[in-house]
Write a protein that holds these residues in place. Structure first.
Motif, PDB file in Angstrom:
ATOM      1  N   UNK A 256     -35.210 -50.878   7.943  1.00 41.53           N
ATOM      2  CA  UNK A 256     -35.723 -49.773   8.750  1.00 41.53           C
ATOM      3  C   UNK A 256     -35.015 -48.429   8.469  1.00 41.53           C
ATOM      4  N   UNK A 257     -35.766 -47.531   7.951  1.00 42.95           N
ATOM      5  CA  UNK A 257     -34.716 -46.251   7.902  1.00 42.95           C
ATOM      6  C   UNK A 257     -34.861 -45.396   9.464  1.00 42.95           C
ATOM      7  N   UNK A 258     -33.932 -44.847   9.672  1.00 42.81           N
ATOM      8  CA  UNK A 258     -33.810 -43.980  10.755  1.00 42.81           C
ATOM      9  C   UNK A 258     -32.939 -42.785  10.421  1.00 42.81           C
ATOM     10  N   UNK A 259     -33.080 -41.753  11.414  1.00 40.49           N
ATOM     11  CA  UNK A 259     -32.268 -40.395  11.328  1.00 40.49           C
ATOM     12  C   UNK A 259     -31.372 -40.358  12.383  1.00 40.49           C
ATOM     13  N   UNK A 260     -30.408 -39.499  12.422  1.00 42.90           N
ATOM     14  CA  UNK A 260     -29.571 -39.195  13.478  1.00 42.90           C
ATOM     15  C   UNK A 260     -29.131 -37.744  13.200  1.00 42.90           C
ATOM     16  N   UNK A 261     -28.329 -37.188  14.256  1.00 44.55           N
ATOM     17  CA  UNK A 261     -27.938 -35.677  14.162  1.00 44.55           C
ATOM     18  C   UNK A 261     -26.311 -35.554  14.139  1.00 44.55           C
ATOM     19  N   UNK A 262     -25.700 -34.587  13.746  1.00 47.23           N
ATOM     20  CA  UNK A 262     -24.275 -34.300  14.195  1.00 47.23           C
ATOM     21  C   UNK A 262     -24.083 -32.787  14.427  1.00 47.23           C
ATOM     22  N   UNK A 263     -22.922 -32.516  15.050  1.00 44.30           N
ATOM     23  CA  UNK A 263     -22.920 -31.069  15.488  1.00 44.30           C
ATOM     24  C   UNK A 263     -22.732 -30.206  14.384  1.00 44.30           C
ATOM     25  N   UNK A 264     -23.879 -29.090  14.657  1.00 44.83           N
ATOM     26  CA  UNK A 264     -23.772 -28.284  13.609  1.00 44.83           C
ATOM     27  C   UNK A 264     -22.516 -27.384  13.245  1.00 44.83           C
ATOM     28  N   UNK A 265     -21.401 -27.504  14.267  1.00 44.99           N
ATOM     29  CA  UNK A 265     -20.293 -26.679  13.809  1.00 44.99           C
ATOM     30  C   UNK A 265     -19.433 -27.419  12.893  1.00 44.99           C
ATOM     31  N   UNK A 319     -20.215 -42.899  15.574  1.00 47.16           N
ATOM     32  CA  UNK A 319     -19.240 -43.109  14.544  1.00 47.16           C
ATOM     33  C   UNK A 319     -19.093 -41.900  13.475  1.00 47.16           C
ATOM     34  N   UNK A 320     -20.295 -41.553  13.315  1.00 46.64           N
ATOM     35  CA  UNK A 320     -20.114 -40.220  12.106  1.00 46.64           C
ATOM     36  C   UNK A 320     -19.342 -39.133  12.838  1.00 46.64           C
ATOM     37  N   UNK A 321     -19.535 -38.704  13.771  1.00 45.32           N
ATOM     38  CA  UNK A 321     -18.707 -37.734  14.913  1.00 45.32           C
ATOM     39  C   UNK A 321     -17.249 -37.963  14.493  1.00 45.32           C
ATOM     40  N   UNK A 322     -16.862 -38.930  14.749  1.00 42.16           N
ATOM     41  CA  UNK A 322     -15.338 -39.600  14.662  1.00 42.16           C
ATOM     42  C   UNK A 322     -14.984 -39.424  13.022  1.00 42.16           C
ATOM     43  N   UNK A 324     -16.422 -37.252  10.866  1.00 38.24           N
ATOM     44  CA  UNK A 324     -16.308 -35.925  10.412  1.00 38.24           C
ATOM     45  C   UNK A 324     -15.248 -35.045  11.203  1.00 38.24           C
ATOM     46  N   UNK A 325     -14.909 -35.693  12.632  1.00 29.96           N
ATOM     47  CA  UNK A 325     -13.604 -34.882  13.047  1.00 29.96           C
ATOM     48  C   UNK A 325     -12.273 -35.046  12.263  1.00 29.96           C
ATOM     49  N   UNK A 326     -12.321 -36.199  11.780  1.00 25.75           N
ATOM     50  CA  UNK A 326     -11.075 -36.566  10.832  1.00 25.75           C
ATOM     51  C   UNK A 326     -11.303 -35.615   9.676  1.00 25.75           C
ATOM     52  N   UNK A 327     -12.152 -35.568   9.155  1.00 21.18           N
ATOM     53  CA  UNK A 327     -12.516 -34.697   7.945  1.00 21.18           C
ATOM     54  C   UNK A 327     -11.932 -33.284   8.318  1.00 21.18           C
ATOM     55  N   UNK A 328     -12.557 -32.778   9.406  1.00 23.77           N
ATOM     56  CA  UNK A 328     -12.174 -31.316   9.671  1.00 23.77           C
ATOM     57  C   UNK A 328     -10.847 -31.068  10.126  1.00 23.77           C
ATOM     58  N   UNK A 329      -9.905 -32.369  10.481  1.00 27.85           N
ATOM     59  CA  UNK A 329      -8.716 -32.182  10.958  1.00 27.85           C
ATOM     60  C   UNK A 329      -7.815 -32.026   9.409  1.00 27.85           C
ATOM     61  N   UNK A 330      -8.131 -33.098   8.639  1.00 26.98           N
ATOM     62  CA  UNK A 330      -7.650 -33.024   7.313  1.00 26.98           C
ATOM     63  C   UNK A 330      -7.868 -31.462   6.576  1.00 26.98           C
ATOM     64  N   UNK A 331      -9.142 -31.047   6.603  1.00 23.43           N
ATOM     65  CA  UNK A 331      -9.209 -29.663   5.943  1.00 23.43           C
ATOM     66  C   UNK A 331      -8.546 -28.539   6.539  1.00 23.43           C
ATOM     67  N   UNK A 332      -8.219 -28.645   7.827  1.00 20.68           N
ATOM     68  CA  UNK A 332      -7.573 -27.516   8.576  1.00 20.68           C
ATOM     69  C   UNK A 332      -6.237 -27.501   8.164  1.00 20.68           C
ATOM     70  N   UNK A 333      -5.559 -29.012   8.090  1.00 25.69           N
ATOM     71  CA  UNK A 333      -4.261 -29.073   8.139  1.00 25.69           C
ATOM     72  C   UNK A 333      -3.762 -28.743   6.515  1.00 25.69           C
ATOM     73  N   UNK A 334      -4.475 -29.227   5.602  1.00 29.75           N
ATOM     74  CA  UNK A 334      -4.467 -28.828   4.144  1.00 29.75           C
ATOM     75  C   UNK A 334      -4.423 -27.376   3.751  1.00 29.75           C
ATOM     76  N   UNK A 335      -5.010 -26.535   4.463  1.00 25.38           N
ATOM     77  CA  UNK A 335      -4.863 -25.109   4.405  1.00 25.38           C
ATOM     78  C   UNK A 335      -3.488 -24.397   4.833  1.00 25.38           C
ATOM     79  N   UNK A 336      -2.978 -25.158   5.586  1.00 20.93           N
ATOM     80  CA  UNK A 336      -1.444 -24.891   6.234  1.00 20.93           C
ATOM     81  C   UNK A 336      -0.538 -24.835   4.973  1.00 20.93           C
ATOM     82  N   UNK A 337      -0.701 -25.687   3.986  1.00 24.82           N
ATOM     83  CA  UNK A 337       0.411 -25.864   2.889  1.00 24.82           C
ATOM     84  C   UNK A 337      -0.183 -25.157   1.769  1.00 24.82           C
ATOM     85  N   UNK A 338       1.026 -24.133   1.473  1.00 27.04           N
ATOM     86  CA  UNK A 338       1.061 -23.341   0.328  1.00 27.04           C
ATOM     87  C   UNK A 338       0.833 -23.937  -0.952  1.00 27.04           C
TER      88      UNK A 338
END
Length: 690
Positions: A256-265, A319-322, A324-338
């Protein structure tokens, strides 16, 4: 009389990636057993879900077919000793065929006498054979990983929990690991119940009543129909990757297919990151708009019905929110490294114990890139971009995002490089240097990306060949075949004059300077040509006949692009009605040219007018032919060669090539050798088949 046969193996949930091959294996083994057992049958249908593997075979004969055939044994010389008694070989043949040696008789075959026997037997009842054979068939199945359970010695993909074996309306009795066969199967783990199968043909329908779609194709169609209906209702474009769809099909029994949403941020993160997280962690299908931009929605498939579907959607969103939050954290932390700090970390990552660290590899890529930029006539800006790309192309390997999602290597490198202020051309080339990643993928679009991609791939191939890692059979742990095919694809896509030998030598020189060559460079180069030859041949085979491929390859494939164009020109030519006559004249030239002992042609000793006519025409054609070949105009070059055909025919009609006078004979052979040199540059025409 014939009956339907149903065999179902009920299991604990099997990993999705194992199921299709297991289903096909069960089908192949059962069909082979029937054939080997001389049991006729009708249509065969295989079924599979996470909890079952099954096969339904219609119209299975109730008895084996009788056997009455003549079988050949060893020769008389081997079958009898000097006294005429049967030898061990003859007696062994009798045992293997189930015949009495007294029934042997002799027949001559190819001037040799052999013993023969008439082998006959009455077919046994199919049901009786099944009692013994079906359990052995099931336990002989193999899987990438196995389990043992309880005190049983049997190793299987997952514990067997029930067995159904029906021949017609009768149960085929046997037992495996304490589980006996019956006619009761199990429905959906939460929605269904046990159900009895009265006859094999009812199997799929009885399971549907218990919320199980056992038919794989039907289950996939249900999923796709539901996804497409959602897309139409919401005006979405839902991205469906084949490998993800395949996995989902084997994760559910009642979809059974279903859909959900996540924060546009979260859309501030590169959409490749979000899509990868959804697909790899959650098995979600991403939602795009008509321009291909990710939207804050996802589609997933539930293993169940629509009851409390809203709660299921909310759970998936949480579950997806958690994730994507991890992914956002990794993304921000990576940019701190030259980038420089990331490159320093590469010094501690081993690429291969005999080939050094990833940092060592990056330095080699840089050196090879410098050589290839010259060979591929890159302008100064492209060469600078390629050089910078080579220096930093692997820096994203030490980022948290790539550690979490290795498939994002290059993707994150491009994004982080742009944010660090690198030129757009360099950032693009970082992504492109991994291309083509798989069969059917695109080659790098930019010249800088193409140069670094070739440098990276040939460094790996030469390094592996140097230390003896050369693919054999199906073994190719470093994906060297794919990387070699990628190099060929790039050279063709960029239509560069750079030869394969140029690429090989550039890498070999860099590895020699680094002290990494463990074998003679000439031996490695020979292996490389053999290896790449198969890749070029595969490319030619996509659009040309096998004989045309062989003809083109015989003249060399160092210039891969020229090989493709020559094969294409030949394919067009072999369709022409008069080309066969042209090829026959070319082959006559080549056959005699091999006997030439000198290369210089002396026009002063021509004795026939046609000698001068052929030689003069060839001189004109040869100049135009070689210019056209250099310009990459192989189609026109072949037409130039074809224009020699009337003069060649006239030559052989009027001239005795193997004249008695030695100087005349040698001069005529030299003339043919001159013509042959151009013919052989284009193809080995003798390989064409009419």
């Amino acid at each position: 009389m014939a009956k339907d046969l149903l065999l179902e193996i009920g299991l604990e949930e099997v990993p999705a990636r194992f199921i299709r091959s297991a289903m096909e294996q069960l089908k192949e083994k059962t069909v082979k057993w029937l054939a080997d057992s001389r049991i006729g049958h009708g249509e065969v249908k295989a079924y599979a879900t996470p909890r079952r593997l099954a096969i339904l075979i219609h119209d299975v004969e109730e008895r084996q077919s009788d056997v009455n055939e003549e079988v050949k044994g060893p020769s008389r010389k081997i079958a009898q000793d000097e006294s005429g008694a049967w030898s061990k070989a003859a007696l062994g043949f009798a045992r293997s065929q189930g015949v009495d040696p007294d029934s042997f008789y002799f027949k001559e075959l190819g001037g040799v006498e052999y013993i023969y026997a008439n082998k006959s037997s009455i077919g046994e009842a199919t049901g009786t054979l099944m009692n013994e054979s079906l359990p052995a068939l099931i336990t002989s199945m193999t899987f990438p990983k196995n389990m043992r359970w309880g005190n049983w010695d049997l190793k299987f993909v997952r514990p067997i929990r029930w067995l159904v074996a029906l021949f017609g309306t009768d149960v085929v009795p046997f037992e495996i690991a304490g589980v006996s066969t019956g006619r009761v199967t199990r429905g959906h783990r939460f929605l269904g119940n046990e159900t009895e199968i009265s006859k094999p043909a009812d199997y799929a329908e009885r399971l549907k009543e218990q919320f199980v779609y056992a038919d794989v194709e039907e289950r996939q169609k249900l999923i796709l129909d539901q996804i497409h209906r959602l897309a139409e209702e919401k005006n979405w474009k839902i991205s469906i990757k084949e490998d993800l769809l395949e996995e989902v099909v084997f994760l559910v029994e009642y979809p059974t297919a279903l859909y959900g949403t996540f924060d546009p941020d979260f859309l501030n993160i590169p959409q490749e990151v979000l899509i990868t997280s959804m697909r790899e962690h959650q098995r979600y299908f991403p939602v795009l708009n008509t321009e291909g931009q990710l939207q804050p929605f996802f589609v997933t498939v539930r293993n169940g019905n629509e009851k409390a579907i809203e709660q299921v959607a909310k759970g998936n969103e949480k579950v997806l929110r958690a994730r994507l939050s991890d992914a956002r954290f990794f993304y921000r932390e990576d940019q701190k490294m030259p980038i420089s700090a990331a490159l320093d970390k590469l010094e501690t990552i081993v690429f291969h114990e005999e080939l050094g660290t990833v940092a060592d590899k990056v330095r080699r890529i840089g050196s090879i890139t410098s050589k290839l930029s010259n060979l591929m006539n890159a302008d100064s800006q492209t060469a600078q971009d390629a050089s910078r790309t080579a220096q930093i192309c692997k820096f994203d390997l030490v980022t948290q995002m790539v550690y979490e999602f290795p498939e994002l290597q290059g993707v994150m490198g491009e994004d982080y490089a742009r944010k660090a202020g690198e030129r757009d051309a360099v950032a693009q080339a970082i992504f492109e240097h991994y291309q083509p990643r798989f069969s059917g993928d695109q080659a790098p679009a930019s010249r800088a990306g193409a140069i670094v991609s070739i440098a990276d791939k040939i460094d790996t191939i030469v390094g592996c060949f140097s230390i003896g890692i050369i693919p054999t059979g199906s073994q190719d742990p470093y994906a060297l075949r794919r990387q070699a095919a990628g190099i060929v694809q790039i050279l063709l896509a960029h239509n560069t004059a750079c030869k394969l030998s140029d690429v090989f030598l550039a890498a070999l020189e860099v590895h020699r300077e680094a002290g990494l060559l463990k074998r003679d460079a000439a031996d490695i180069q020979k292996d490389l040509f053999d290896f790449f030859g198969l890749r070029v041949k595969n490319v030619l085979s996509e659009n040309a006949r096998y004989d045309v491929v062989d003809a083109a390859m015989a003249s060399g494939f160092d210039d891969a692009a020229s090989s493709v164009r020559r094969a294409a020109a030949l394919m067009n030519a072999v369709r022409l009605p008069d080309f066969k006559t042209t090829v026959e004249s070319f082959n006559r030239v080549n056959n005699l040219a091999g006997k030439a002992t000198k290369t210089a042609v002396d026009a002063s000793i021509f004795q026939e007018k046609v000698e001068n006519e052929l030689y003069t025409l060839w001189a004109e054609v040869s100049s135009r032919f070689n210019s056209l070949m250099t310009e990459g105009r192989e189609e026109e070059a072949l037409q130039q060669l074809g224009s020699l055909q009337p003069a060649i025919t006239a030559y052989f009609d009027k001239v005795m090539v193997m004249a008695e006078q030695e100087d005349v004979r040698a001069n005529r052979l030299a003339t043919l050798a001159a013509v042959s040199s151009d013919l052989k540059r284009f193809a080995d025409f003798s390989k064409l088949v009419w």
